[in-house]
Design an enzyme around this catalytic site. Structure first.
Site, PDB file in Angstrom:
ATOM      1  N   HIS A  23       0.853  -1.202   0.000  1.00 27.38           N
ATOM      2  CA  HIS A  23       0.000   0.000   0.000  1.00 27.38           C
ATOM      3  C   HIS A  23       0.879   1.238   0.000  1.00 27.38           C
ATOM      4  O   HIS A  23       0.788   2.073   0.913  1.00 27.38           O
ATOM      5  CB  HIS A  23      -0.946   0.017   1.213  1.00 27.38           C
ATOM      6  CG  HIS A  23      -2.112  -0.926   1.079  1.00 27.38           C
ATOM      7  ND1 HIS A  23      -2.911  -1.283   2.139  1.00 27.38           N
ATOM      8  CD2 HIS A  23      -2.612  -1.565  -0.012  1.00 27.38           C
ATOM      9  CE1 HIS A  23      -3.851  -2.117   1.706  1.00 27.38           C
ATOM     10  NE2 HIS A  23      -3.695  -2.297   0.414  1.00 27.38           N
ATOM     11  N   HIS A  79     -10.724 -10.599  -5.959  1.00 25.75           N
ATOM     12  CA  HIS A  79     -10.449  -9.223  -5.519  1.00 25.75           C
ATOM     13  C   HIS A  79      -9.569  -8.566  -6.582  1.00 25.75           C
ATOM     14  O   HIS A  79      -8.590  -9.166  -7.037  1.00 25.75           O
ATOM     15  CB  HIS A  79      -9.749  -9.321  -4.169  1.00 25.75           C
ATOM     16  CG  HIS A  79      -9.285  -8.035  -3.576  1.00 25.75           C
ATOM     17  ND1 HIS A  79      -9.915  -6.830  -3.759  1.00 25.75           N
ATOM     18  CD2 HIS A  79      -8.241  -7.777  -2.734  1.00 25.75           C
ATOM     19  CE1 HIS A  79      -9.272  -5.899  -3.072  1.00 25.75           C
ATOM     20  NE2 HIS A  79      -8.260  -6.435  -2.448  1.00 25.75           N
ATOM     21  N   GLU A  81      -7.641  -5.861  -6.385  1.00 18.41           N
ATOM     22  CA  GLU A  81      -6.444  -5.096  -6.029  1.00 18.41           C
ATOM     23  C   GLU A  81      -5.235  -5.688  -6.754  1.00 18.41           C
ATOM     24  O   GLU A  81      -5.150  -6.898  -6.989  1.00 18.41           O
ATOM     25  CB  GLU A  81      -6.226  -5.079  -4.506  1.00 18.41           C
ATOM     26  CG  GLU A  81      -5.204  -4.028  -4.090  1.00 18.41           C
ATOM     27  CD  GLU A  81      -5.233  -3.670  -2.604  1.00 18.41           C
ATOM     28  OE1 GLU A  81      -5.947  -4.327  -1.830  1.00 18.41           O
ATOM     29  OE2 GLU A  81      -4.538  -2.700  -2.226  1.00 18.41           O
ATOM     30  N   ASP A  83      -2.265  -6.523  -6.255  1.00 19.42           N
ATOM     31  CA  ASP A  83      -1.422  -7.623  -5.777  1.00 19.42           C
ATOM     32  C   ASP A  83      -2.011  -8.985  -6.153  1.00 19.42           C
ATOM     33  O   ASP A  83      -1.300  -9.987  -6.128  1.00 19.42           O
ATOM     34  CB  ASP A  83      -1.156  -7.536  -4.266  1.00 19.42           C
ATOM     35  CG  ASP A  83      -2.401  -7.344  -3.444  1.00 19.42           C
ATOM     36  OD1 ASP A  83      -3.337  -6.692  -3.919  1.00 19.42           O
ATOM     37  OD2 ASP A  83      -2.443  -7.853  -2.302  1.00 19.42           O
ATOM     38  N   HIS A 147     -11.460  -6.223   2.118  1.00 23.78           N
ATOM     39  CA  HIS A 147     -11.461  -4.839   2.555  1.00 23.78           C
ATOM     40  C   HIS A 147     -11.730  -3.830   1.426  1.00 23.78           C
ATOM     41  O   HIS A 147     -11.587  -2.615   1.649  1.00 23.78           O
ATOM     42  CB  HIS A 147     -10.086  -4.507   3.189  1.00 23.78           C
ATOM     43  CG  HIS A 147      -8.951  -4.574   2.184  1.00 23.78           C
ATOM     44  ND1 HIS A 147      -8.094  -3.511   2.017  1.00 23.78           N
ATOM     45  CD2 HIS A 147      -8.560  -5.502   1.290  1.00 23.78           C
ATOM     46  CE1 HIS A 147      -7.203  -3.802   1.087  1.00 23.78           C
ATOM     47  NE2 HIS A 147      -7.463  -5.013   0.637  1.00 23.78           N
ATOM     48  N   ASP A 166      -7.990 -11.852   0.884  1.00 24.00           N
ATOM     49  CA  ASP A 166      -7.231 -11.138   1.923  1.00 24.00           C
ATOM     50  C   ASP A 166      -7.627 -11.564   3.344  1.00 24.00           C
ATOM     51  O   ASP A 166      -6.786 -11.566   4.253  1.00 24.00           O
ATOM     52  CB  ASP A 166      -7.450  -9.627   1.796  1.00 24.00           C
ATOM     53  CG  ASP A 166      -6.664  -9.013   0.650  1.00 24.00           C
ATOM     54  OD1 ASP A 166      -5.626  -9.582   0.251  1.00 24.00           O
ATOM     55  OD2 ASP A 166      -7.096  -7.964   0.140  1.00 24.00           O
ATOM     56  N   TYR A 194      -1.776  -7.519  10.438  1.00 29.95           N
ATOM     57  CA  TYR A 194      -2.576  -7.374   9.214  1.00 29.95           C
ATOM     58  C   TYR A 194      -3.994  -6.928   9.569  1.00 29.95           C
ATOM     59  O   TYR A 194      -4.550  -6.015   8.944  1.00 29.95           O
ATOM     60  CB  TYR A 194      -2.597  -8.719   8.481  1.00 29.95           C
ATOM     61  CG  TYR A 194      -3.172  -8.675   7.090  1.00 29.95           C
ATOM     62  CD1 TYR A 194      -2.364  -8.399   5.991  1.00 29.95           C
ATOM     63  CD2 TYR A 194      -4.521  -8.918   6.855  1.00 29.95           C
ATOM     64  CE1 TYR A 194      -2.885  -8.367   4.704  1.00 29.95           C
ATOM     65  CE2 TYR A 194      -5.050  -8.891   5.580  1.00 29.95           C
ATOM     66  CZ  TYR A 194      -4.227  -8.612   4.511  1.00 29.95           C
ATOM     67  OH  TYR A 194      -4.760  -8.566   3.235  1.00 29.95           O
ATOM     68  N   HIS A 227      -2.658 -14.267   1.083  1.00 32.62           N
ATOM     69  CA  HIS A 227      -1.351 -13.833   1.612  1.00 32.62           C
ATOM     70  C   HIS A 227      -0.973 -14.734   2.781  1.00 32.62           C
ATOM     71  O   HIS A 227      -1.800 -14.995   3.667  1.00 32.62           O
ATOM     72  CB  HIS A 227      -1.412 -12.402   2.163  1.00 32.62           C
ATOM     73  CG  HIS A 227      -1.692 -11.347   1.144  1.00 32.62           C
ATOM     74  ND1 HIS A 227      -0.836 -11.046   0.113  1.00 32.62           N
ATOM     75  CD2 HIS A 227      -2.739 -10.498   1.016  1.00 32.62           C
ATOM     76  CE1 HIS A 227      -1.350 -10.059  -0.607  1.00 32.62           C
ATOM     77  NE2 HIS A 227      -2.509  -9.717  -0.089  1.00 32.62           N
TER      78      HIS A 227
HETATM   79 FE1  FEO Z   1      -6.555  -6.151  -0.953  1.00 38.01          FE
HETATM   80 FE2  FEO Z   1      -4.070  -8.411  -0.957  1.00 38.01          FE
HETATM   81  O1  FEO Z   1      -5.126  -7.043  -1.643  1.00 38.01           O
END
Ligand code: FEO
Length: 395
Positions: A23, A79, A81, A83, A147, A166, A194, A227
């Site tokens: 981030h 998701h 995002e 990553d 999230h 996530d 986290y 993750h």
């Molecule tokens: Fe919300 Fe691991 O990205």
């Protein structure tokens, strides 16, 4: 190289030992991380998520060593995002018509980021499912704002695997992949870091979602996050932790954070720690200089605390920029049901404490009445006065 998760499900992600921040600069990474993607090879071949864009070539090359990409029946994007979706454009160059199952919000996110409205999106919502053969299916569960608005989990029947994305993850590199292979102390420190630094603002939604998932009574043998570790040994242990963390979590801990110009405010911080411990010897007390400590690690300690005190000298009719930046991050995280106190030294005008109290209130803290607003360096009497703040924080 693919790694077996269960039966015909393999991990095809990236363990990222080099990552040091996430981030932007907002999240520190000290023990590596991973972007977990999964390949399901039942009668249908399904890819769940991808990896971050710098690893797109490596990801696609590795995948091509395992399967003919044309054999992928569809992709699930839990998701959008970057990553998890970063390798998608590179992959789609080879298989441009492959259906992508995702939420309506994920379509917006993916089109907004990669500008491919022509991709073959299949919008799903909670309860939708798709058969993948051998009596198994994938069931989709929207995880809105956990999230991001587009977040989703996918449950695989038959093998009872929850691909949670996530949720339940950590930025923790574990080459062996599974939770029972990880250092348990580091695993839980990374998991709570986290949660505190990413998921805490959404705790009411976490609470409702856990209730919803538990209410579905689905057998869960494995939680395959995006993750960190794959939870296969007692996977519900992390769900139980989340149930505690999302419920105004606090331990018997007081955390004191400060920055200082000429050590006056520092002296107040340490005396306050001594007074808290004297009044309540079993309470965990921690002291951090904001500008000398990883801000995410401090936030993890604040998340665990029942009360905090924040100190800054007055400078320029306000507070030190290090403290102001940290307080803004505190506001973003929206911790609940914690007490806060302000302290600091000043030379002539002394506006710092009022600002600290305002910022604490704005961040959702119940500000206690006693404070330490000390002209120049603290006297013995000023230092003795820290006892009053300690008592208020512990009350
Ligand atoms: Fe919300 Fe691991 O990205």
């Amino acid at each position: 190289m693919k790694r077996l998760v269960k039966n015909n499900v393999h991990w095809v992600g990236k363990v990222d030992w080099e990552l040091r921040k996430f981030h932007g600069d907002d999240y520190s990474i000290n023990n590596g991380s991973s972007q977990n993607a999964y390949l399901i090879q039942e009668e249908k071949t399904v890819l769940i998520d991808t990896v971050w864009s710098p690893y797109a070539k490596e990801f696609r090359d590795n995948l091509e060593k395992e399967i003919d990409l044309q054999k992928i029946d569809f992709i699930v994007v839990n998701h959008g995002e970057v990553d998890h979706s970063g390798a998608l454009p590179y992959l789609m160059e080879k298989i441009p018509n492959t259906p992508i199952y995702c939420t309506a919000n994920a379509v917006k996110s993916l089109v907004g980021q990669y500008h491919h409205p022509e991709w073959n999106f299949k919008v799903v919502k909670t309860g939708d499912s798709v058969e993948i053969g051998n009596g198994k299916s994938l069931v989709f569960v929207e995880m809105r704002m956990l999230h991001w608005p587009d977040s989703m989990a996918t449950y695989m029947t038959g093998d009872n695997i929850l691909f949670s994305n996530d949720a339940f993850g950590q930025h923790y590199g574990v080459k062996e992949l599974f939770n029972d292979k990880a250092d348990q102390c580091t695993l839980y420190e990374e998991a709570i870091k986290y949660y505190a630094n990413i998921l805490a603002p959404f705790s009411p939604l976490v609470k409702a979602k856990i209730k919803e998932i538990v209410g579905l009574n689905l057998p869960i043998d494995i939680i395959a996050t995006s993750h960190g570790v794959i939870w296969r040994d007692n996977p519900l242990q992390i769900v139980e932790k989340y149930a505690a963390w999302c419920d105004d979590y606090q331990e018997d801990q007081v955390t004191i954070v400060y920055d200082t110009m000429w050590d006056g405010t520092k002296a107040l911080a340490h005396r306050l720690a001594t007074e808290v411990q004297a009044l309540s010897p079993d309470t965990v007390v921690k002291v951090f200089n904001i500008s000398q400590t990883d801000k995410n690690d401090i936030m993890t300690q604040v998340f665990k605390s029942k009360a905090i005190a924040v100190g800054s000298p007055t400078v320029g009719k306000s507070i030190l920029s290090s403290v102001a930046g940290w307080m803004h991050f505190l506001y973003e995280l929206q911790f609940k049901k914690k007490k806060g106190a302000a302290f600091g030294c000043y030379g002539w005008s002394g506006e710092g404490n009022a600002e600290l109290k305002e910022l604490l209130k704005k961040a959702g803290f119940a500000v206690v009445e006693p404070e330490a607003k000390v002209n120049w360096n603290p006297t013995d009497e000023d230092l003795d006065g820290m006892k009053e703040i300690a008592a208020a924080l512990l009350a």
